[in-house]
Scaffold this active site. Structure first.
Site, short mmCIF file in Angstrom:
data_model
loop_
_atom_site.label_atom_id
_atom_site.label_comp_id
_atom_site.label_asym_id
_atom_site.label_seq_id
_atom_site.Cartn_x
_atom_site.Cartn_y
_atom_site.Cartn_z
N GLU B 70 -23.26 -9.15 30.98
CA GLU B 70 -23.21 -11.07 31.11
C GLU B 70 -21.76 -11.14 30.86
OE1 GLU B 70 -25.54 -8.92 29.70
OE2 GLU B 70 -28.09 -10.05 29.43
N PHE B 132 -37.54 -12.36 17.58
CA PHE B 132 -36.70 -11.23 18.75
C PHE B 132 -36.48 -11.49 19.72
CE2 PHE B 132 -37.66 -9.92 23.17
CZ PHE B 132 -37.30 -8.36 23.13
N GLN B 133 -34.64 -10.83 19.41
CA GLN B 133 -33.26 -11.85 20.45
C GLN B 133 -33.13 -13.14 19.77
OE1 GLN B 133 -34.67 -11.41 24.69
NE2 GLN B 133 -33.99 -9.20 24.61
N LYS B 182 -36.00 -22.39 23.90
CA LYS B 182 -36.77 -21.82 24.64
C LYS B 182 -37.68 -23.11 24.35
CE LYS B 182 -39.65 -18.58 26.71
NZ LYS B 182 -40.61 -17.20 27.09
N MET B 496 -1.19 2.72 29.24
CA MET B 496 -0.18 1.70 27.89
C MET B 496 -0.33 2.14 26.67
SD MET B 496 1.96 -0.24 27.97
CE MET B 496 2.19 -2.00 29.66
C1 LIG Z 1 -11.26 -3.70 25.97
C2 LIG Z 1 -10.27 -3.14 25.64
N1 LIG Z 1 -10.35 -1.81 24.52
C3 LIG Z 1 -9.17 -1.31 24.34
C4 LIG Z 1 -7.97 -2.17 24.66
C5 LIG Z 1 -6.34 -1.33 24.66
N2 LIG Z 1 -5.89 -0.85 25.68
C6 LIG Z 1 -4.26 -1.76 26.21
S1 LIG Z 1 -4.00 -1.70 27.30
C7 LIG Z 1 -5.31 -0.36 27.51
C8 LIG Z 1 -4.77 1.78 28.97
C9 LIG Z 1 -5.56 1.14 30.04
O1 LIG Z 1 -5.04 2.06 30.27
P1 LIG Z 1 -5.87 1.76 32.38
O2 LIG Z 1 -6.92 1.12 32.07
O3 LIG Z 1 -5.73 2.85 32.73
O4 LIG Z 1 -4.30 1.04 32.64
P2 LIG Z 1 -3.18 1.48 32.76
O5 LIG Z 1 -2.14 1.77 31.42
O6 LIG Z 1 -3.36 3.42 32.67
O7 LIG Z 1 -2.51 1.04 33.96
C10 LIG Z 1 -5.79 0.46 26.27
C11 LIG Z 1 -6.89 0.94 25.84
C12 LIG Z 1 -7.92 -3.05 25.44
N3 LIG Z 1 -6.74 -3.77 26.28
N4 LIG Z 1 -9.00 -3.68 25.62
#
Ligand SMILES: Cc1ncc(C[n+]2csc(CCOP(=O)(O)OP(=O)(O)O)c2C)c(N)n1
Lengths: 178, 603
Positions: B70, B132-133, B182, B496
């Protein structure tokens, strides 16, 4: 009339389930600090009126107002802090009073223009409508006798003079832009 | 390899709309209302409390896209909305179906995207019983929606959905939830349709016309300014103000900097375009802002990612803030002249009154600063056989002729895309800016495709981390005949976060090396096309092969593993204080050594 650093707002809201929750949630989420809040019906069907006091400077107050307008059920908001207005809250104070002390306590109640609304062998319930300071004053003089219970409402406020408050259909429901 | 199911994106069944007074179930009224309001596609996932609605769906001419989660349904609705400007609609069951939507709703909220989420709810008689739910979904979504409804009677369904669509799209757009019990779906009532436009007493998105004295004030501030800069945000795109902004900038000769979400709102190839501002913006853009004596902010909200520390933000500049949402004025940055209203109208009014100006010396200064740019240099890096993400994005821009709808995930690749894909058109960069939601890109790209199947190619650009959050939607691409191109910028790290660990945590790479499946095989397993690119020389052919393929194509770009995004303003630092791409004279360690930067709680 409110303490320094506090501002008083009047908000008209639709009388629907959950509206109070929306307003309270907004304050919590935006980190605005609420000192008191009161809600009640108005003379307009379907419209409730809130009075709330929040600690805010002038800029924050403008944002409180703007954020409230973003709530779909909020009809009109006014910051009345700088306007001449009447402020009231209601307090009920249950004091321990031995029969022998009754006359002097009744005298104090008289001075504050409060009312005794219940009497038992050892207690009196005093009702006072007034400003927050006046309630504090009465509490201070009653405290030595022994306060058993104290309850008070949030403050309600109304601007003095005519021409305030919106009617549901009027253009004054529109937010101000400045 | 099984062949993809190609179902056309045009409804095959014809609407069967009701006459006033016809008795309909609440479930039918949901579709009746959506069809009448012009909704022809919804993204969703069925379950117990929404089953009556699903049962009534066929016959209304509304296509349903079955997602694999979802969260993706909400992102698809969001991508659909951002690409087209129309409201995206998602649908889910109560409880876990509804809570799975929340990340997508919050993403839409922070980026002001108009979506409506319809959820099933337990029967009204069971509300509050921990049935439920059962989840209090209006309670859960209160802080992350523009508005929400709990509907417990069939009679209220039409009005609630119509109001939801209206509220989502008007004013500052945002997500609206309609939670329908519902029993309300199962009950029947006569159909009623009010042909008057919707009017809600407490909701007035229309803005008054700007008073002439404010226009005059703005004009005198503009006349007095020597180094003005326009800050163009997403509001420009939402208001369709690109032409008005070009006219204003050209008449006043003021350079335009864009926020991340504002990219494309002002054409990157325009000679007055400065580029992106903020944490990973070009150095000269942030310099120009820091040295400016007048900022004209249009439809942007001075987010912390674009201002750096507020204490030293644009210290010499007066600020004019053109903004639709009064609650944004003076929120982060104190402004001298707020102009409240629609960006397009206000810019048009200003252009009519403002004096024409030439600014040769301003440009001399900016061109000077551009000279030592850290961003531009990578474009001229020799081809050493190594694949840099920047090369991939630069080539993607070149071989898609800058015309693709690019949908990015969150991380380094998102910033590289923003730096190297020059966006000349509004609504062709879709990215999660405010919430920074990993997993956004693939489903949002799918939603963008569904909004214009005959439109420009959709390129999903994601990291090897983020793509795995919603990669199950490749299966949805195959089943529903959705065609997107997926460029995975695969660096073997949560890049990042790894970069921050390198810069601010002593190079300790805790939990950032990430293993991935073989993405080529993954595509193949879904009956889709998969390609792998390891050298720059292969980039062009892969891009062209993907675009030529009629099915969703995944390209695994194996890029340099420990590259970083430059320049960078560390969060909490002043906007002018940037870490540059290291050269042999000043490697990053030395830059950090000269300029010790510590991460603070505010980061
Ligand atoms: C849902 C979620 N969890 C954690 C983060 C923290 N976060 C920001 S950038 C990143 C790394 C992303 O890695 P990747 O998808 O491999 O992309 P890259 O930076 O290597 O281009 C993380 C874990 C986030 N922004 N969103």
């Amino acid at each position: 009339m409110t303490s320094p650093g506090s501002r008083t707002f009047v908000a008209y809201v639709e009388d629907k389930p959950g509206v109070l929750n929306r307003v309270a949630s907004l304050f919590r989420r935006r980190n605005f600090n609420i000192e008191s809040l009161n809600v009640g019906k108005t003379h307009m069907p379907g419209v409730s009126r809130m009075t709330f006091v929040a600690s805010a400077d002038r800029d924050t107050a403008l944002r409180v107002e703007a954020n409230l307008y973003k709530l779909v059920n909020v009809l009109h908001v006014e910051d009345i802090t700088d306007a001449p207005a009447v402020y009231r809250l209601l307090a009920l104070i249950k004091v321990r009073v031995e029969p022998a002390q009754r006359p002097e306590v009744l005298q104090l109640v008289e001075v504050f223009r409060a009312k005794v609304v219940d009497v038992s062998a050892s207690t009196l319930v005093v009702e006072l409508a007034g400003t927050g300071e006046k309630v504090e004053g009465l509490v201070a003089v009653l405290r030595p006798y022994g306060i058993e219970e104290l309850v008070q409402t949030g403050v309600v406020a109304m601007e003095r003079g005519s021409g305030h408050g919106p009617s549901l259909a009027s253009a004054s429901l529109r937010p101000r832009f400045d | 390899m099984t062949g993809p199911v190609h179902s056309p994106l045009i409804p095959t069944d014809l609407p069967k709309l009701a006459q006033a007074g016809d008795v309909r179930t609440g479930a039918q009224l949901i579709w009746e209302t959506l069809a009448r309001e012009g909704v022809d596609i919804v993204f969703g996932y069925p379950g117990g409390a929404i089953m009556p609605a699903y049962d009534a769906m066929p016959g209304y001419g509304i296509r349903h896209i079955l997602t694999r989660h979802e969260q993706s349904a909400a992102h698809m609705a969001d991508g659909y909305a951002r690409a087209s400007g129309r409201v995206g609609v998602a649908i889910a069951t109560s409880g876990p179906g509804a809570t799975n939507l929340v990340t997508g709703i919050a993403t839409a909220m922070l980026d002001s995207s108009p979506i409506v989420c319809i959820t099933g709810q337990v029967p009204s008689t069971l509300i509050g019983s921990d049935a439920f739910q059962e989840v209090d979904f209006t309670g859960v979504t209160l802080p992350v929606t523009k508005h929400n409804y709990l509907v417990t009677r069939a009679e209220d369904i039409v009005a609630a959905i119509r109001e939801a669509l209206y509220i989502a799209a008007s004013g500052r757009p945002g997500p609206v939830v309609v939670d329908i019990t519902k029993d309300a779906q199962q009950a029947s009532c006569p159909f009623r349709w009010d042909s008057k436009p919707i009017s809600l007493p407490g909701y007035r998105p229309d803005m008054p016309v700007l008073p002439p004295e404010k226009v005059a004030k703005a004009c005198s501030m503009l006349a007095a300014a020597r180094t003005p800069v326009i800050l163009s945000g997403q509001g420009v795109i939402r208001s369709g103000a690109t032409d008005a902004l070009i006219a204003f900038a050209e008449k006043t000769n003021i350079p335009v900097a864009c926020t991340l979400l504002g990219l494309g709102g002002f054409p990157a190839s325009h000679e007055l375009s400065l580029g992106m501002m903020g944490m990973h913006g070009e150095a000269w853009v942030n310099q120009a802002i820091q040295q400016s004596d007048l900022l004209i902010a249009v439809g942007m909200r001075f987010d912390d990612r674009v201002t750096g520390t507020l204490a030293t933000y644009a210290p010499h500049a007066k600020k004019i803030h053109i903004e639709l949402d009064r609650a944004e004025v003076n929120k982060n940055v104190k402004v001298d002249l707020p102009l409240l209203g629609d960006a397009r109208q206000i810019l048009t009014a200003l252009t009519a009154e403002v004096a024409e100006t030439k600014r040769e010396d301003l440009w001399a200064g900016i061109n000077n600063a551009k000279g030592d740019s850290a961003v531009r240099d990578i474009q001229t890096l020799p081809d050493t056989g190594k694949l840099f993400a920047a090369h991939v994005i630069h080539d993607l821009w070149r071989y898609t002729k800058g015309a693709a709808v690019v949908v990015t995930d969150v991380g380094q690749h998102q910033m590289w895309e923003a730096q190297y894909y020059k966006h000349d058109y509004p609504r062709r960069l879709i990215t999660s800016g405010g919430l920074g939601t990993m997993g956004f890109a693939l489903p949002a790209g799918m939603g963008a495709f569904c909004s214009q199947p005959e439109g420009p190619a959709v390129w999903v650009v994601a990291g090897d981390g983020g793509i795995q959050m919603t990669a199950a939607e490749l299966s949805c691409c195959a089943q529903e005949g959705i065609k997107v191109n997926v460029a995975i910028i695969n660096n073997g790290f949560l890049g990042m976060v790894r970069q921050w660990q390198q810069f601010f945590y002593g190079g300790r790479y805790v939990a950032t090396p990430i293993q991935s499946p073989d993405f080529v095989k993954l595509a193949d397993a879904h009956g889709l096309k998969g390609l792998r690119v390891t050298e720059r020389g292969e980039v062009r052919a892969a891009i062209e092969a993907a675009e030529a393929s009629p099915i969703t194509t995944v390209i695994d770009f194996r890029v340099e593993q420990e590259d970083s995004v430059y320049p960078m303003v560390p969060s909490g630092a002043a906007l002018g204080d940037m870490i540059r791409r290291p050269d042999s004279a000043t490697p990053v360690d030395a830059q950090l050594g000269h300029n010790p930067i510590f991460e603070t709680a505010k980061d």
